[in-house]
Design an enzyme around this catalytic site. Structure first.
Site, PDB file in Angstrom:
ATOM      1  N   TYR A 130      36.109  46.208  45.926  1.00  0.00           N
ATOM      2  CA  TYR A 130      36.704  47.576  45.852  1.00  0.00           C
ATOM      3  C   TYR A 130      36.986  48.289  47.192  1.00  0.00           C
ATOM      4  CZ  TYR A 130      36.581  47.291  40.770  1.00  0.00           C
ATOM      5  OH  TYR A 130      36.537  46.857  39.439  1.00  0.00           O
ATOM      6  N   LYS A 183      31.681  33.044  41.232  1.00  0.00           N
ATOM      7  CA  LYS A 183      32.703  32.095  41.560  1.00  0.00           C
ATOM      8  C   LYS A 183      32.397  31.329  42.574  1.00  0.00           C
ATOM      9  CE  LYS A 183      36.893  30.480  40.106  1.00  0.00           C
ATOM     10  NZ  LYS A 183      36.977  29.381  38.928  1.00  0.00           N
ATOM     11  N   ASP A 215      35.261  32.519  35.341  1.00  0.00           N
ATOM     12  CA  ASP A 215      36.212  32.082  34.255  1.00  0.00           C
ATOM     13  C   ASP A 215      35.610  31.406  33.221  1.00  0.00           C
ATOM     14  OD1 ASP A 215      35.257  30.311  36.184  1.00  0.00           O
ATOM     15  OD2 ASP A 215      37.490  29.214  36.181  1.00  0.00           O
ATOM     16  N   ASP A 239      33.302  44.578  35.965  1.00  0.00           N
ATOM     17  CA  ASP A 239      34.329  45.647  35.458  1.00  0.00           C
ATOM     18  C   ASP A 239      34.823  45.089  34.535  1.00  0.00           C
ATOM     19  OD1 ASP A 239      35.524  47.930  35.275  1.00  0.00           O
ATOM     20  OD2 ASP A 239      37.062  47.724  36.693  1.00  0.00           O
TER      21      ASP A 239
END
Ligand code: ATP
Length: 352
Positions: A130, A183, A215, A239
């Site tokens: 962000y 990840k 994923d 999010d």
């Protein structure tokens, strides 16, 4: 106890008004003595004060015990130098609200995409990808040339540890299961630091821990949502995953959240300002109402006031009853009620 109300943009004023009706009813029923105060934010304050996130509002937020904040249509704000600062990023930074807690649950009778799901996503809220909050000065996103854009992603041990603590405490209160999502196979250093830090913190708790790459997690949440309970992850993964969870449980209008730090807490629906349906009295205020319940629960724990936690439970129970009846739902869920009628019906049941 002082609660600050900020209406926000788009459907914000409508869903916040419905939530306010419910908060007043629960305050009466449980003698909570809540004093509701008001401030300006977003497009409203841009018009009156030339700024979407005025200093005066920040001061009011800091002085209140809790904040109810409507969604914000930041996509149409002017540039920051013209008064269009993103208040979501601004509040998370100004009040150090590091934990975004987003539950999603399939409720009896409510049409959902999956049969069974009861998860809480604990999303780190102050760093990650962000750009508006991960730098002390300047933005984490920049363009060295017209044809090259670069984003910086920040992951710290401290930021990862504090969301891990919050998630572990939640998991402890619930089924004792914690899933770490990252990840780390690709983002070896940053997600590696996040995952290692969460595991280190979690080793002090008696929890059943597993981990998935983001994923795979998106697919698994659809395939076997009943398998998961508390999920801890970084800012952007959280999010996206929480919108998926809210939609699976019946729709974006059902996903509540709080943004919490050590000292402050803000109730804010997980969805956005939905400008396409604003001003028509058709938005579903459930997420906003449930977010207020979560705020009361947080305040009850922080100030050791069981009646606030009882009030939060009452809101959740009544929402469950209300949504369980087709005639008790808003139009997005196939019911007949407008935003205001839904709020009135929930408030009446709370006091009944
Ligand atoms: P923003 O730019 O503020 O994020 P958005 O419209 O891009 O707004 P959302 O508001 O999160 O994103 O939602 C996407 C769509 O989902 C909306 O256009 C609306 O049709 C629907 N939606 C979202 N929230 C609600 C709600 N509370 N009640 C009914 N429908 C909703």
């Amino acid at each position: 106890m002082r609660i600050l109300i900020l209406k926000g943009d788009g459907i914000g004023p409508e869903i916040v008004a419905a939530a306010e009706t419910v908060v007043q009813s629960v305050s009466r029923r449980f003698n909570l003595g809540l004093e509701l105060e008001y401030g300006e934010i977003g497009l409203e304050s841009l018009e009156s004060q030339g700024h979407t996130f005025p200093e005066e509002t920040v001061a009011k937020m800091k002085a209140s015990d809790g904040v109810i904040l409507g969604p914000l249509h930041t996509a149409i704000y002017p540039a920051p130098e013209d008064g269009g600062v993103n208040p979501s990023g601004g509040t998370r930074k100004a009040l150090d609200l590091f934990a975004n807690i987003r539950p999603s649950r399939v409720r009896p009778g409510v049409p959902a995409h999956v049969k069974e799901m009861d998860v809480v996503i604990a999303r780190e809220n102050t760093e990650g990808f962000y750009a508006d909050r991960n730098m002390a000065v300047g933005s984490g996103e920049f363009m060295p040339t017209e044809d090259l854009a670069i984003s910086m992603r920040k992951i710290t041990r401290e930021g990862s540890a504090r969301i891990a603590e919050a998630a572990c405490k939640l998991a402890e209160q619930r089924s004792g299961k914690l899933t770490i999502v990252h990840k780390g196979n690709v983002m070896k250093l940053s997600d590696g630091l996040f995952a290692d830090t969460v595991k280190e913190v979690a080793s002090d708790y008696k929890l059943d821990i597993d981990e998935y790459f983001i994923d795979a997690m998106a697919a698994l949440l659809v395939r076997k949502p009943e398998f998961f309970d508390v999920i801890v992850t970084t800012n952007m993964y959280g999010d996206i995953l929480s919108d998926l969870a809210a939609e699976l449980s019946g729709g974006l209008g059902l996903g509540p959240s709080i943004n919490a730090g050590a000292e402050h807490c803000i109730a804010q629906a997980a969805h956005g300002s939905a400008p396409d349906i604003a001003g028509q009295n058709i938005a579903n205020p459930t997420a906003m109402i449930l977010s207020c319940g979560m705020l009361l629960d947080w305040l009850g724990t922080r100030h050791d006031r069981p009646e606030l936690r009882e009030a939060a439970k009452r809101i959740d129970d009544i929402i469950e009853t209300q949504l369980g009846e087709e005639s008790g739902r808003t139009t997005d869920l196939g019911g007949p009620l407008g935003t205001d009628a839904f709020g009135d019906a929930v408030a009446k049941r709370i006091e009944g």
